[in-house]
Motif scaffolding. Structure first.
Motif, mmCIF file in Angstrom:
data_model
loop_
_atom_site.group_PDB
_atom_site.id
_atom_site.type_symbol
_atom_site.label_atom_id
_atom_site.label_comp_id
_atom_site.label_asym_id
_atom_site.label_seq_id
_atom_site.Cartn_x
_atom_site.Cartn_y
_atom_site.Cartn_z
ATOM 1 N N LYS A 22 0.905 -1.238 -0.066
ATOM 2 C CA LYS A 22 -0.206 -0.066 0.160
ATOM 3 C C LYS A 22 0.877 1.087 0.074
ATOM 4 C CE LYS A 22 -4.274 -1.845 2.298
ATOM 5 N NZ LYS A 22 -4.860 -1.617 3.466
ATOM 6 N N ARG A 23 2.147 1.252 0.540
ATOM 7 C CA ARG A 23 2.653 2.521 0.958
ATOM 8 C C ARG A 23 3.816 2.785 -0.079
ATOM 9 N NH1 ARG A 23 3.255 3.183 7.496
ATOM 10 N NH2 ARG A 23 1.026 3.162 7.648
ATOM 11 N N ALA A 24 4.429 1.571 -1.115
ATOM 12 C CA ALA A 24 5.400 1.738 -1.852
ATOM 13 C C ALA A 24 5.410 2.836 -2.722
ATOM 14 C CB ALA A 24 5.611 0.388 -2.434
ATOM 15 N N GLU A 25 4.261 3.163 -3.478
ATOM 16 C CA GLU A 25 4.487 4.340 -4.406
ATOM 17 C C GLU A 25 4.554 5.589 -3.673
ATOM 18 O OE1 GLU A 25 4.356 4.183 -7.591
ATOM 19 O OE2 GLU A 25 3.833 2.150 -8.253
ATOM 20 N N ALA A 26 3.997 5.754 -2.556
ATOM 21 C CA ALA A 26 3.867 7.214 -1.805
ATOM 22 C C ALA A 26 5.279 7.217 -1.164
ATOM 23 C CB ALA A 26 2.705 6.994 -0.686
ATOM 24 N N TYR A 27 5.926 6.226 -0.789
ATOM 25 C CA TYR A 27 7.197 6.255 -0.386
ATOM 26 C C TYR A 27 8.187 6.672 -1.443
ATOM 27 C CZ TYR A 27 11.614 4.865 2.207
ATOM 28 O OH TYR A 27 12.544 4.847 2.574
ATOM 29 N N LEU A 28 8.042 6.080 -2.612
ATOM 30 C CA LEU A 28 8.793 6.157 -3.725
ATOM 31 C C LEU A 28 8.804 7.742 -3.969
ATOM 32 C CD1 LEU A 28 10.598 5.353 -6.293
ATOM 33 C CD2 LEU A 28 8.864 4.676 -7.380
ATOM 34 N N ALA A 29 7.445 8.371 -4.231
ATOM 35 C CA ALA A 29 7.374 9.670 -4.454
ATOM 36 C C ALA A 29 8.131 10.627 -3.370
ATOM 37 C CB ALA A 29 6.063 10.143 -4.577
ATOM 38 N N ASN A 30 7.939 10.564 -2.192
ATOM 39 C CA ASN A 30 8.839 11.177 -1.185
ATOM 40 C C ASN A 30 10.136 11.193 -1.525
ATOM 41 O OD1 ASN A 30 6.372 12.111 -0.212
ATOM 42 N ND2 ASN A 30 6.163 10.500 1.447
ATOM 43 N N LEU A 31 10.754 9.849 -1.818
ATOM 44 C CA LEU A 31 12.333 9.554 -1.819
ATOM 45 C C LEU A 31 12.578 10.320 -3.033
ATOM 46 C CD1 LEU A 31 13.178 5.958 -1.236
ATOM 47 C CD2 LEU A 31 13.910 7.545 0.149
ATOM 48 N N LYS A 32 11.946 10.264 -4.190
ATOM 49 C CA LYS A 32 12.529 11.074 -5.401
ATOM 50 C C LYS A 32 12.406 12.717 -4.929
ATOM 51 C CE LYS A 32 10.893 8.094 -8.792
ATOM 52 N NZ LYS A 32 9.908 8.047 -9.987
ATOM 53 N N LYS A 33 11.740 13.209 -4.086
ATOM 54 C CA LYS A 33 11.760 14.696 -3.595
ATOM 55 C C LYS A 33 13.029 14.853 -3.098
ATOM 56 C CE LYS A 33 6.765 15.366 -2.541
ATOM 57 N NZ LYS A 33 5.971 15.735 -1.266
ATOM 58 N N ILE A 34 13.426 14.126 -2.354
ATOM 59 C CA ILE A 34 14.863 14.425 -1.419
ATOM 60 C C ILE A 34 16.134 13.826 -2.071
ATOM 61 C CG2 ILE A 34 13.150 14.802 0.518
ATOM 62 C CD1 ILE A 34 14.682 11.964 1.532
ATOM 63 N N THR A 79 13.283 11.128 4.679
ATOM 64 C CA THR A 79 11.896 11.528 4.357
ATOM 65 C C THR A 79 11.123 12.055 5.669
ATOM 66 O OG1 THR A 79 11.279 9.253 4.724
ATOM 67 C CG2 THR A 79 11.374 9.871 2.451
ATOM 68 N N GLU A 80 11.537 11.474 6.757
ATOM 69 C CA GLU A 80 10.914 11.915 8.016
ATOM 70 C C GLU A 80 11.108 13.306 8.385
ATOM 71 O OE1 GLU A 80 12.215 8.895 7.632
ATOM 72 O OE2 GLU A 80 11.338 7.298 8.808
ATOM 73 N N THR A 81 12.372 13.626 8.032
ATOM 74 C CA THR A 81 12.624 15.299 8.453
ATOM 75 C C THR A 81 12.385 16.149 7.372
ATOM 76 O OG1 THR A 81 15.084 14.871 7.432
ATOM 77 C CG2 THR A 81 14.927 14.430 9.833
ATOM 78 N N LEU A 82 12.779 15.808 6.114
ATOM 79 C CA LEU A 82 12.482 16.828 5.063
ATOM 80 C C LEU A 82 11.182 16.892 4.410
ATOM 81 C CD1 LEU A 82 15.944 15.992 3.008
ATOM 82 C CD2 LEU A 82 15.287 17.769 4.384
ATOM 83 N N VAL A 83 10.510 15.520 4.227
ATOM 84 C CA VAL A 83 8.916 15.687 3.965
ATOM 85 C C VAL A 83 8.195 16.028 5.065
ATOM 86 C CG1 VAL A 83 7.378 14.271 2.616
ATOM 87 C CG2 VAL A 83 9.545 14.332 1.706
ATOM 88 N N GLU A 84 8.178 14.925 6.049
ATOM 89 C CA GLU A 84 7.413 15.196 7.213
ATOM 90 C C GLU A 84 7.331 16.384 7.758
ATOM 91 O OE1 GLU A 84 5.962 12.664 11.277
ATOM 92 O OE2 GLU A 84 7.673 11.826 9.862
ATOM 93 N N ILE A 85 8.555 16.941 8.110
ATOM 94 C CA ILE A 85 8.709 18.208 9.052
ATOM 95 C C ILE A 85 9.035 19.392 8.259
ATOM 96 C CG2 ILE A 85 9.999 19.212 10.797
ATOM 97 C CD1 ILE A 85 8.419 16.939 11.873
ATOM 98 N N ALA A 86 10.088 19.322 7.371
ATOM 99 C CA ALA A 86 10.365 20.760 6.791
ATOM 100 C C ALA A 86 9.274 21.208 5.652
ATOM 101 C CB ALA A 86 11.892 20.430 5.807
ATOM 102 N N GLU A 87 8.673 20.106 5.215
ATOM 103 C CA GLU A 87 7.521 20.357 4.243
ATOM 104 C C GLU A 87 6.105 20.279 4.740
ATOM 105 O OE1 GLU A 87 5.603 17.770 0.573
ATOM 106 O OE2 GLU A 87 7.954 18.414 0.082
#
Length: 324
Positions: free
Chosen positions: A69-81, A278-286
């Motif tokens: 369920k989470r692979a695609e969303a995780y991939l999108a976040n990884l690509k961001k950073i 992802t936990e810092t740059l996507v979840e927090i900084a974004e």
């Protein structure tokens, strides 16, 4: 007597020097930026009994479902950073290893608990280079069963007879680490604003095994003292929900409280993360920043992780050198 040498101290033996190797260990990253690799990574991570303390017949199917369920969303976040197709965490860990090696003259390896560059591979490379004294430093300043203990279990599964394995469980109160955090805050933070020290949450039931939350609060207190901060609150991020009670208050709830009380500026630092991810740059900084600004906030200062800065490398090199 001629022809014989004196015995018992007349001749000193040179002690054989054992070659050592330093191995940094972080959580890790998928082997590549693809949905399949992200799915494999998440399944491996969630199948770890130290991460999900449930029987195998419950844990493994659950890991497969969540990973799918989470692979695609995780991939999108990884690509961001990611930069040049390399996730930021992988890049920073590799940079730290190079800098520590240059500072100490000791071969240093960057390993991951899951995904690419696994612990076993780093140990094998160090062993092939002739090392017999292995020093391991999990890149989690505060020790939790789902991170540090999992790494420790994996590390010692690969020890061979005659080898020395040294393992540092935490460094939450190390002076050089705290000084590096304070110096970074001086560059990115504003002492006139309230500061949130955000740490990864864990289930309350796991907290007592390591004293994790107490270590986090100690780190926040030491940082406040070193950076001369009057207002620092400990908050918790990345709660996974479910039936378990997690450490709180959440970073989101505290941002809501501050906004409701009229605060329009805040600093956020994540001292439990050695490198940005992802936990810092996507979840927090974004994410948390967007939440604060949408509630009327004007200033959100995210203080980056130490990453592969020279100060961070020097702090970790010192820890490696002092390991007994």
């Amino acid at each position: 007597m001629r022809g014989k040498r004196a015995q018992g101290g007349g001749r000193a033996r040179r002690k054989e020097q054992v070659k050592k190797a330093f191995i940094l260990v972080n959580t890790g990253s998928p082997a590549e930026l693809s949905a399949a690799a992200c799915k494999t990574f998440l399944r491996e991570f969630l199948s770890d009994p130290d991460v999900v303390p449930a029987p195998f017949f419950v844990r493994y199917p659950l890991a497969r479902v969540i990973a799918s369920k989470r692979a695609e969303a995780y991939l999108a976040n990884l690509k961001k950073i990611s930069r040049g197709g390399v996730p930021r965490l992988v890049e920073a860990c590799a940079g730290l290893a190079r800098k520590i090696a240059a500072m100490t003259g000791t071969e240093t390896f960057a390993a991951h608990r899951y995904g690419a560059f696994p612990v076993a591979e780093a140990i094998r490379a160090a062993r092939d280079s002739g090392a017999r004294d292995f020093r391991f430093l999990p890149m989690f300043p505060q020790s939790a069963s789902s991170t540090t203990f999992s790494v420790k279990r994996e590390v010692f599964a690969h020890r061979r007879e005659g080898e020395v394995f040294r393992f540092r469980e935490n460094y939450f109160d190390d002076g050089a680490y705290i000084s590096a955090l304070a110096a970074l805050f001086g560059r990115f933070g504003d002492r006139s604003l309230p500061t949130l020290a955000s740490f990864h949450s864990v289930p309350v039931s796991q907290d007592g095994k390591t004293g994790y939350s107490a270590q986090c609060r100690k780190t926040a207190g030491l940082l406040a003292s070193a950076a001369e901060l009057a207002d620092v609150s400990v908050v918790w991020q990345s709660q996974m929900g479910g039936p378990l009670k997690w450490l709180g208050p959440s970073a989101s709830a505290e941002i809501g409280r501050l906004s409701a009380s009229g605060v329009d500026g805040v600093n956020v630092v994540c001292p439990g993360f050695a490198c940005d991810c992802t936990e810092t740059l996507v979840e927090i900084a974004e994410g948390l920043k967007g939440e604060f600004l949408s509630r009327g906030g004007r200033v959100f200062n995210y203080v980056p992780c130490l990453n592969d800065s020279p100060e961070h490398a020097a702090a970790l090199a010192g820890i490696f050198e002092r390991m007994k």
